[in-house]
Design a protein around this motif. Structure first.
Motif, PDB file in Angstrom:
ATOM      1  N   GLN A 407      -1.608 102.025 -21.042  1.00 55.15           N
ATOM      2  CA  GLN A 407      -1.957 103.637 -21.871  1.00 55.15           C
ATOM      3  C   GLN A 407      -2.307 103.483 -23.236  1.00 55.15           C
ATOM      4  O   GLN A 407      -1.202 103.097 -24.410  1.00 55.15           O
ATOM      5  N   THR A 408      -2.826 104.296 -23.723  1.00 50.41           N
ATOM      6  CA  THR A 408      -2.797 104.645 -25.246  1.00 50.41           C
ATOM      7  C   THR A 408      -3.353 106.447 -25.460  1.00 50.41           C
ATOM      8  O   THR A 408      -4.345 106.834 -24.237  1.00 50.41           O
ATOM      9  N   TYR A 409      -3.789 106.877 -26.309  1.00 50.19           N
ATOM     10  CA  TYR A 409      -4.312 108.293 -26.480  1.00 50.19           C
ATOM     11  C   TYR A 409      -5.898 108.515 -25.752  1.00 50.19           C
ATOM     12  O   TYR A 409      -6.651 107.619 -25.924  1.00 50.19           O
ATOM     13  N   GLY A 410      -5.776 109.252 -25.551  1.00 47.30           N
ATOM     14  CA  GLY A 410      -7.024 110.196 -24.640  1.00 47.30           C
ATOM     15  C   GLY A 410      -7.853 110.698 -26.584  1.00 47.30           C
ATOM     16  O   GLY A 410      -7.208 110.884 -27.335  1.00 47.30           O
ATOM     17  N   ILE A 411      -9.457 110.757 -25.582  1.00 46.96           N
ATOM     18  CA  ILE A 411      -9.797 111.478 -26.839  1.00 46.96           C
ATOM     19  C   ILE A 411     -10.097 112.862 -26.971  1.00 46.96           C
ATOM     20  O   ILE A 411     -10.707 113.064 -25.369  1.00 46.96           O
ATOM     21  N   GLY A 412      -9.997 113.566 -27.840  1.00 42.00           N
ATOM     22  CA  GLY A 412     -10.002 115.133 -27.724  1.00 42.00           C
ATOM     23  C   GLY A 412      -8.630 115.555 -26.906  1.00 42.00           C
ATOM     24  O   GLY A 412      -7.970 115.248 -27.155  1.00 42.00           O
ATOM     25  N   GLY A 413      -9.472 116.391 -25.708  1.00 42.00           N
ATOM     26  CA  GLY A 413      -8.284 116.791 -25.372  1.00 42.00           C
ATOM     27  C   GLY A 413      -8.038 116.337 -23.404  1.00 42.00           C
ATOM     28  O   GLY A 413      -7.138 116.753 -23.159  1.00 42.00           O
ATOM     29  N   ASP A 414      -9.141 114.942 -23.671  1.00 42.63           N
ATOM     30  CA  ASP A 414      -8.530 114.051 -22.000  1.00 42.63           C
ATOM     31  C   ASP A 414      -7.136 113.418 -22.341  1.00 42.63           C
ATOM     32  O   ASP A 414      -6.156 113.419 -23.368  1.00 42.63           O
ATOM     33  N   GLY A 415      -6.417 113.042 -20.943  1.00 45.92           N
ATOM     34  CA  GLY A 415      -5.182 112.888 -21.139  1.00 45.92           C
ATOM     35  C   GLY A 415      -5.205 111.269 -22.000  1.00 45.92           C
ATOM     36  O   GLY A 415      -6.378 110.947 -21.941  1.00 45.92           O
ATOM     37  N   PRO A 416      -4.152 110.502 -21.868  1.00 41.20           N
ATOM     38  CA  PRO A 416      -4.141 109.219 -22.065  1.00 41.20           C
ATOM     39  C   PRO A 416      -5.364 108.383 -21.119  1.00 41.20           C
ATOM     40  O   PRO A 416      -5.558 108.355 -19.613  1.00 41.20           O
ATOM     41  N   ARG A 417      -5.752 107.381 -22.097  1.00 38.64           N
ATOM     42  CA  ARG A 417      -6.914 106.722 -21.148  1.00 38.64           C
ATOM     43  C   ARG A 417      -5.371 104.636 -20.524  1.00 38.64           C
ATOM     44  O   ARG A 417      -4.492 104.247 -21.479  1.00 38.64           O
ATOM     45  N   SER A 418      -6.369 104.676 -19.557  1.00 38.83           N
ATOM     46  CA  SER A 418      -6.005 102.753 -19.962  1.00 38.83           C
ATOM     47  C   SER A 418      -6.835 101.553 -19.949  1.00 38.83           C
ATOM     48  O   SER A 418      -8.254 101.929 -20.455  1.00 38.83           O
ATOM     49  N   ILE A 419      -6.000 100.471 -20.897  1.00 39.03           N
ATOM     50  CA  ILE A 419      -6.758  99.829 -21.986  1.00 39.03           C
ATOM     51  C   ILE A 419      -6.095  98.464 -21.392  1.00 39.03           C
ATOM     52  O   ILE A 419      -5.129  98.568 -21.035  1.00 39.03           O
ATOM     53  N   ALA A 420      -6.583  97.492 -21.413  1.00 37.75           N
ATOM     54  CA  ALA A 420      -6.109  96.283 -21.314  1.00 37.75           C
ATOM     55  C   ALA A 420      -4.572  95.866 -22.817  1.00 37.75           C
ATOM     56  O   ALA A 420      -5.402  96.326 -23.715  1.00 37.75           O
ATOM     57  N   GLY A 421      -3.497  95.602 -22.523  1.00 34.03           N
ATOM     58  CA  GLY A 421      -2.801  95.422 -24.141  1.00 34.03           C
ATOM     59  C   GLY A 421      -3.385  94.985 -25.436  1.00 34.03           C
ATOM     60  O   GLY A 421      -3.086  94.810 -26.226  1.00 34.03           O
ATOM     61  N   SER A 422      -4.025  93.506 -24.534  1.00 30.27           N
ATOM     62  CA  SER A 422      -5.196  92.332 -25.902  1.00 30.27           C
ATOM     63  C   SER A 422      -5.690  93.514 -26.615  1.00 30.27           C
ATOM     64  O   SER A 422      -6.660  93.212 -27.563  1.00 30.27           O
TER      65      SER A 422
END
Length: 573
Positions: A407-422
């Motif tokens: 998980q990483t930060y969301g853009i603006g007011g969106d919640g966290p995003r899911s991305i590959a650890g790499s």
């Protein structure tokens, strides 16, 4: 949580747009209504990007996003400057030298080594140029007899000396901008070809009655004294390559191959469209530069960051997981705190006390004192960074979770995003130097302690402005959408916050490095522990300058290499 979010385009020497114009108007007794009728305001109205809301309360500051900074710094004509009643810092030095630093050296002042290098030397020259107009003060690298009080009754002599000192520094730092520097002089009725004082010996005491000679000599002596101080500013040790490393630092890891997950790995960054480059440790020779204060940098040591040794995998993973969680949970306010502390130009004009300073000389004194603290803190931070050569969170997280989803930060007011650890990366740009200890937290600790000495305690008192209004000592507004990294989106609403104490300030400064994914906790905590005393040393040295007891400094010299670099790395590898 309280902080002034005024990510200004200022480096102790930088201001922009409405803030600059408003400050100038206040300094020169002109109303904003009168200023709005000038060509400067017409130019701003023509900009495509809307200006932030303008009439904030006195003492508050405004942050301008990157695109608007470019328009303001290139298009905004300067109002006429009042040499007798104005403040040359706001009216001449900041708009010219400050704009140059932003455009040519470090956009948003995120590169501490080069920003602090240029700004500290400019402030040194300005301080030495105005010291003769103080009752007792002496310069660092020049000795000029103190002038009669009548010569500082108004600001004319102080401003003339200041502008000549700035002109000489600009010509030395970037002679390609000679037309701009000459215009800075001629626009204010000054002769750029008047070289009075430049033939004088910096080792002698002089009795000068000309502010032109005083300003010229002050800058000459600072440049001569700091030419070979170890920073390799002008490329003496690497001809044709100023600022190049002279210490022989070489990373264990390359940008394309992670050999040791405990050590710093240069990142690949986009230089411009289609061009990608590998990071290099920026100016590791800062660690062998002579400090201003009477510290021995080799006596300031941080303990080893054992959790950054991947041989201790539980601790290694635990500190990475803390950073992951912090970045995934970033709020609008935290994002703006990250950006605020990432800007190394925050330490003066965010603070309403500066507006209460009587004149140009007081500004030079205060800001130079603060930069002594931060410049010397940088020497210690760079020394320890080179010694430990520790891994950054981005490298550790990419290594630990390369094939997993995080998980990483969301853009603006969106919640966290899911991305590959790499693919995980920090919210703010990861610096071009090893992780431990945190340089920003070190700067904040040294600066906060210098402020405590200046103010007489940890509490940040209310301030009475020149117009008689009493405002919070540390207050600012960050307009909606003014983020550098998420322009037009973050923050969703204006942020208005303050600090009541310097302890709160430096603690949030340290925490912001974790929120951003730039540092592990040990790096910021040890910086707070290690660097506070540097602020005391800066104040002690500056006090002797102000009371006239400081001896004339000899030309600065490069220090010996840190002897601890010859010992085995803390990981044993």
């Amino acid at each position: 949580m309280k902080v002034s979010l005024i990510m200004l385009l200022l480096a102790a020497i930088v201001a922009t747009g409405a803030t600059m114009t408003s400050a100038y108007a206040q300094q020169n007794g002109e109303s904003m209504e009168a200023m709005e009728s000038m060509e400067a305001m017409e130019s701003m109205e023509a900009m495509e990007a809307p200006m932030p809301p303008s009439p904030f309360a006195p003492g508050q500051s405004v942050y301008f996003p990157h695109a608007m900074i470019g328009q303001i710094t290139s298009n905004l004509p300067l109002p006429p400057f009042d040499m007798t009643n104005g403040n040359a810092i706001f009216g001449v030095i900041i708009p010219n030298l400050g704009t140059w630093i932003h455009q040519e050296v470090s956009p948003h002042f995120a590169d501490p080594s080069l920003s602090f290098r240029y700004v500290t030397l400019i402030l040194n020259a300005g301080y030495d140029a105005t010291a003769p107009y103080h009752e007792t003060a002496v310069g660092v690298y020049s000795r000029i007899d103190n002038r009669p009080a009548s010569e500082s009754a108004d600001s004319y002599n102080i401003n003339v000396a200041s502008i000549y000192s700035g002109y000489r520094m600009g010509m030395a730092f970037d002679p390609d901008r000679e037309p701009q520097w000459r215009a800075m002089m001629t626009n204010n009725g000054l002769d750029p070809d008047d070289d009075t004082g430049l033939d004088l010996d910096c080792s002698q005491t002089h009795q000068l009655d000309s502010p032109i000679a005083i300003g010229n000599l002050a800058s000459k002596c600072v440049l001569e004294a700091r030419w070979s101080d170890g920073f390799n500013h002008f490329g003496d040790e690497t001809p044709g390559q100023p600022f190049r490393d002279t210490t022989g630092y070489s990373p264990v890891n390359s940008a394309n191959e992670l050999v040791d997950p405990s050590r710093w790995q240069p990142l690949i960054k986009q230089l411009r469209e289609g061009t990608w480059v590998s990071q290099q440790f920026t100016t590791p020779q800062w660690a062998v530069t002579e400090p201003y204060s009477d510290i021995d940098p080799r006596e300031f040591r941080a303990p080893p960051p054992f959790a950054s040794d991947h041989a201790f995998m539980d601790d290694y993973k635990a500190q990475a997981d803390e950073v992951l969680a912090a970045v995934a949970g970033l709020t609008d306010e935290q994002k703006m705190l990250v950006e605020y502390f990432d800007n190394k130009a925050r330490e003066t004009l965010f603070f309403p006390a500066v507006e209460a300073l009587p004149n140009t000389m007081d500004f030079w004194q205060l800001d130079f004192m603060l930069h002594i603290a931060q410049f010397d803190a940088g020497i210690v931070a760079w020394q320890e960074k080179a010694r430990y050569d520790a891994v950054r969170p981005v490298t550790a997280i990419n290594y630990l979770y390369s094939d997993e989803i995080v998980q990483t930060y969301g853009i603006g007011g969106d919640g966290p995003r899911s991305i590959a650890g790499s693919e995980w990366y920090s919210y703010a740009n990861t610096g071009d130097h090893p992780e431990y200890p945190s340089a920003t937290a070190c700067f904040c600790a040294a600066q906060a302690q210098a402020w405590r000495n200046y103010l007489g305690g940890d509490e940040i008192p209310d301030v009475t402005l020149p117009n008689g209004e009493v405002v919070d000592g540390f207050v600012g507004i960050l307009p909606a959408g003014s983020s550098i990294h998420e322009p037009g989106v973050t923050p969703a609403n204006d942020v208005v916050v303050t600090y009541d104490t310097w302890t709160e300030y430096e603690q949030d400064c340290a925490e912001s490095r974790i929120w951003a994914g730039l540092h592990f906790r040990a790096a910021v905590e040890e910086s707070l522990n290690t660097c506070s005393d540097i602020g005391n040393a800066a104040w002690d040295y500056f006090s002797t300058l102000l009371d006239g007891t400081a001896p004339l400094r000899q030309p600065a010299e490069k220090q010996d290499q840190d002897p601890l670099l010859n010992r085995p790395h803390f990981t044993g590898r």
